[in-house]
Design a protein around this motif. Structure first.
Motif, PDB file in Angstrom:
ATOM      1  N   HIS B 103       0.834  -1.198   0.000  1.00 11.78           N
ATOM      2  CA  HIS B 103       0.000   0.000   0.000  1.00 11.78           C
ATOM      3  C   HIS B 103       0.875   1.256   0.000  1.00 11.78           C
ATOM      4  CE1 HIS B 103      -3.685   2.181   1.920  1.00 11.78           C
ATOM      5  NE2 HIS B 103      -3.370   2.654   0.734  1.00 11.78           N
ATOM      6  N   ALA B 104       1.925   1.232   0.811  1.00 11.16           N
ATOM      7  CA  ALA B 104       2.811   2.401   0.873  1.00 11.16           C
ATOM      8  C   ALA B 104       3.456   2.658  -0.492  1.00 11.16           C
ATOM      9  CB  ALA B 104       3.887   2.181   1.929  1.00 11.16           C
ATOM     10  N   TYR B 106       2.196   1.829  -3.349  1.00  7.02           N
ATOM     11  CA  TYR B 106       1.143   2.322  -4.242  1.00  7.02           C
ATOM     12  C   TYR B 106       0.897   3.808  -4.022  1.00  7.02           C
ATOM     13  CZ  TYR B 106      -3.602   3.290  -5.813  1.00  7.02           C
ATOM     14  OH  TYR B 106      -4.699   3.872  -6.380  1.00  7.02           O
ATOM     15  N   VAL B 107       0.825   4.206  -2.762  1.00  6.52           N
ATOM     16  CA  VAL B 107       0.575   5.614  -2.445  1.00  6.52           C
ATOM     17  C   VAL B 107       1.675   6.494  -3.024  1.00  6.52           C
ATOM     18  CG1 VAL B 107       0.502   7.287  -0.575  1.00  6.52           C
ATOM     19  CG2 VAL B 107      -0.808   5.214  -0.410  1.00  6.52           C
ATOM     20  N   ASP B 108       2.911   6.031  -2.879  1.00  6.12           N
ATOM     21  CA  ASP B 108       4.006   6.817  -3.438  1.00  6.12           C
ATOM     22  C   ASP B 108       3.906   6.909  -4.958  1.00  6.12           C
ATOM     23  OD1 ASP B 108       5.002   7.373  -1.004  1.00  6.12           O
ATOM     24  OD2 ASP B 108       6.600   5.881  -1.034  1.00  6.12           O
ATOM     25  N   VAL B 110       1.131   6.758  -6.869  1.00  6.70           N
ATOM     26  CA  VAL B 110       0.059   7.635  -7.352  1.00  6.70           C
ATOM     27  C   VAL B 110       0.299   9.089  -6.955  1.00  6.70           C
ATOM     28  CG1 VAL B 110      -1.733   5.875  -7.494  1.00  6.70           C
ATOM     29  CG2 VAL B 110      -1.458   7.165  -5.394  1.00  6.70           C
TER      30      VAL B 110
END
Lengths: 245, 143
Positions: B103-104, B106-108, B110
Motif C-alpha cells: 500500500h505504501a 502504491y501511495v508513493d 500515485v
C-alpha cells in the motif's frame, strides 16, 4: 543537480527538464530555480523571454505545488509556511491575471482542479492504516480532524450538519487567509467605487484551492460532493460541503 | 512463494498486475485475481463478523484453490490489493505486513505528479519496489 533552466525555455525541452528536476529537487532548490529564472530574464541575450519563462514557471510551480503540499506533512518534512503561501498566491495571481485574465470563472475552475488532484492524492496517503469509513459522517470527521491537522496543524473548529447531506466546516483561523486583508487597496478605491467587492472577489479566488482539496479527498473516499467556501469575517472561513445523492 | 500481485481500482479497473512465475500461466493467474474481486465485494457488502474487525482494510484469506491461496486488502479509497501465493502455511502477520508495504508503495506511485489517476501504473521504480517487497516476503516466510 544543475539549474539549466534557461535553455529549457526553448519550449520543446521544457517538459523533460522539469520532470527531471521535479524528482530530485528539494523545495529550497526550487526557489533557487525561480530566482535563477528571474536573473536570466534580465540578462538573457535572446531578447525578452518573459512569456515563455512565465509559462514555464507556472507549470513548474503547479507540479511542485502538488508534490509540495503532499510532502510537507506526509514525509515528516518541514517546509517553510511562507514558501507555501507565496506559491499559492502566485498560482492564484497567474491564473487570474495572466492566463485567464478576462475569464475569472475558468481560472477558478482550473485552480479548483489543481486542488482536487492534491486532495485526491493526500487522502490516499492519510487514510493508510485506518479502518474503512462506514458512513459519510465518519469520512467528514476524518477531514475535520486528521486530514486538517496534517495540512494545517490544527483541526476544524466547528462542524455543523443538517443530516441531509450538507456539512458546514468552520475554521476560525484559516492558515492560508491569516495574513490577508479584505481592505481594498488605495488604487482600487480610486479606480472604482465598488473596490471592496472586487477585493472580496479577489480574496475568494484564494479559496478555490482548499475547496478543491476537500472535494478531491472526499471523492477519492467515494463521496461525490460540491464544496464552496464562505468568508464572513477574516480570518475565519467556512466550507460548505453538499453531498450529491 | 508469491505468484501474482494485483491492484484493482474502485471501478474494478486493473491498475497494476504482475505475475512472478517462470511458466506462461499469467492468464490463469489473472483469472484467479478476477474471481477474487467478487469475493471482495461479497465480504464488503455482507460483513458477517462484527466487532472491531468490521471495517479493517485487511480482508484476510479470500479463498483457497487447489494450488493457490488468495488474500485481499481493501483501502479506504476502494482500491483493492490482491495477493496470490502457493505457500500452504503463511502467517497472517506476514501477509498484513506485506500489504502494508504494498500500500505504501502504491501511495508513493500515485502521488507522482505525472501519474494520471485511474490509469495503469507504469512506473519502473514502482515495479522494482514491488519485486523487492515480493522477494523479501519469500525470504521471511521461508525462514
Amino acid at each position: 543537480m544543475q539549474f539549466t533552466i534557461a535553455p529549457a525555455c526553448k519550449n520543446k525541452k521544457t517538459l523533460g527538464m522539469i520532470g527531471l528536476l521535479t524528482n530530485a529537487m528539494s523545495l529550497q532548490s526550487f526557489f533557487l530555480g525561480c530566482y535563477c529564472i528571474q536573473k536570466r530574464k534580465r540578462k538573457c541575450p535572446h531578447g525578452p523571454l518573459g512569456k515563455d519563462i512565465r509559462l514555464e514557471l507556472n507549470f513548474y510551480s503547479f507540479v511542485r505545488l502538488r508534490e509540495l503540499v503532499e510532502k510537507t506533512a506526509a514525509m515528516g518534512r518541514e517546509v517553510s509556511e511562507s514558501c507555501v503561501e507565496s506559491l499559492l498566491i502566485e498560482m492564484v495571481s497567474s491564473y487570474c491575471n495572466r492566463f485567464y485574465a478576462d475569464k475569472q470563472e475558468l481560472a477558478a475552475r482550473r485552480i479548483e482542479a489543481i486542488g482536487y488532484q492534491v486532495g485526491h492524492q493526500l487522502s490516499e496517503r492519510y487514510t493508510m492504516e485506518r479502518p474503512r469509513f462506514s458512513d459519510h459522517l465518519e469520512a467528514i470527521k476524518f477531514i475535520c480532524k486528521d486530514f486538517w491537522s496534517e495540512i494545517f496543524k490544527k483541526q476544524i473548529d466547528n462542524l455543523k450538519t443538517n443530516h441531509r447531506g450538507t456539512f458546514v466546516l468552520q475554521d476560525n483561523h484559516f492558515r492560508w487567509l491569516s495574513r490577508m486583508s479584505i481592505e481594498s487597496s488605495p488604487e482600487m478605491v480610486v479606480s472604482s467605487p465598488d473596490g471592496e467587492d472586487k477585493a472580496s472577489q479577489a480574496m475568494s479566488m484564494h479559496l478555490y484551492f482548499p475547496c478543491g482539496i476537500i472535494r478531491g479527498a472526499l471523492s477519492n473516499l467515494g463521496i461525490p460532493c460540491a464544496v464552496s467556501a464562505d468568508i464572513s469575517s477574516l480570518p475565519a472561513c467556512s466550507f460548505v460541503i453538499r453531498i450529491k445523492a | 512463494m508469491i505468484v501474482c500481485v494485483a491492484i484493482v481500482g474502485h471501478q474494478n479497473n486493473p491498475l497494476y498486475i504482475q505475475s512472478f512465475t517462470e511458466g506462461d500461466d499469467a492468464l490463469k493467474l489473472h483469472h484467479v485475481v478476477h474471481c477474487s474481486l467478487d469475493v471482495v465485494d461479497e465480504r464488503v457488502n455482507n460483513p458477517k463478523k462484527s466487532g472491531p474487525m468490521l471495517n479493517e482494510t485487511y480482508l484476510g484469506l479470500l479463498y483457497p484453490t487447489e494450488n493457490y491461496k488468495v488474500y485481499g486488502y481493501l483501502t479506504n479509497t476502494k482500491v483493492k490489493f490482491i495477493l496470490v501465493t502457493t505457500d500452504l502455511d503463511i502467517k497472517d502477520a506476514d501477509v498484513r505486513n506485506f500489504f502494508r508495504k504494498f500500500h505504501a508503495a502504491y501511495v508513493d506511485a500515485v502521488s507522482n505528479p505525472f501519474h494520471v489517476p485511474g490509469k495503469k501504473i507504469t512506473s519502473k521504480t514502482f515495479a522494482e519496489r514491488i519485486s523487492t517487497i515480493v522477494k523479501a516476503f519469500g525470504l521471511s516466510s521461508a525462514g
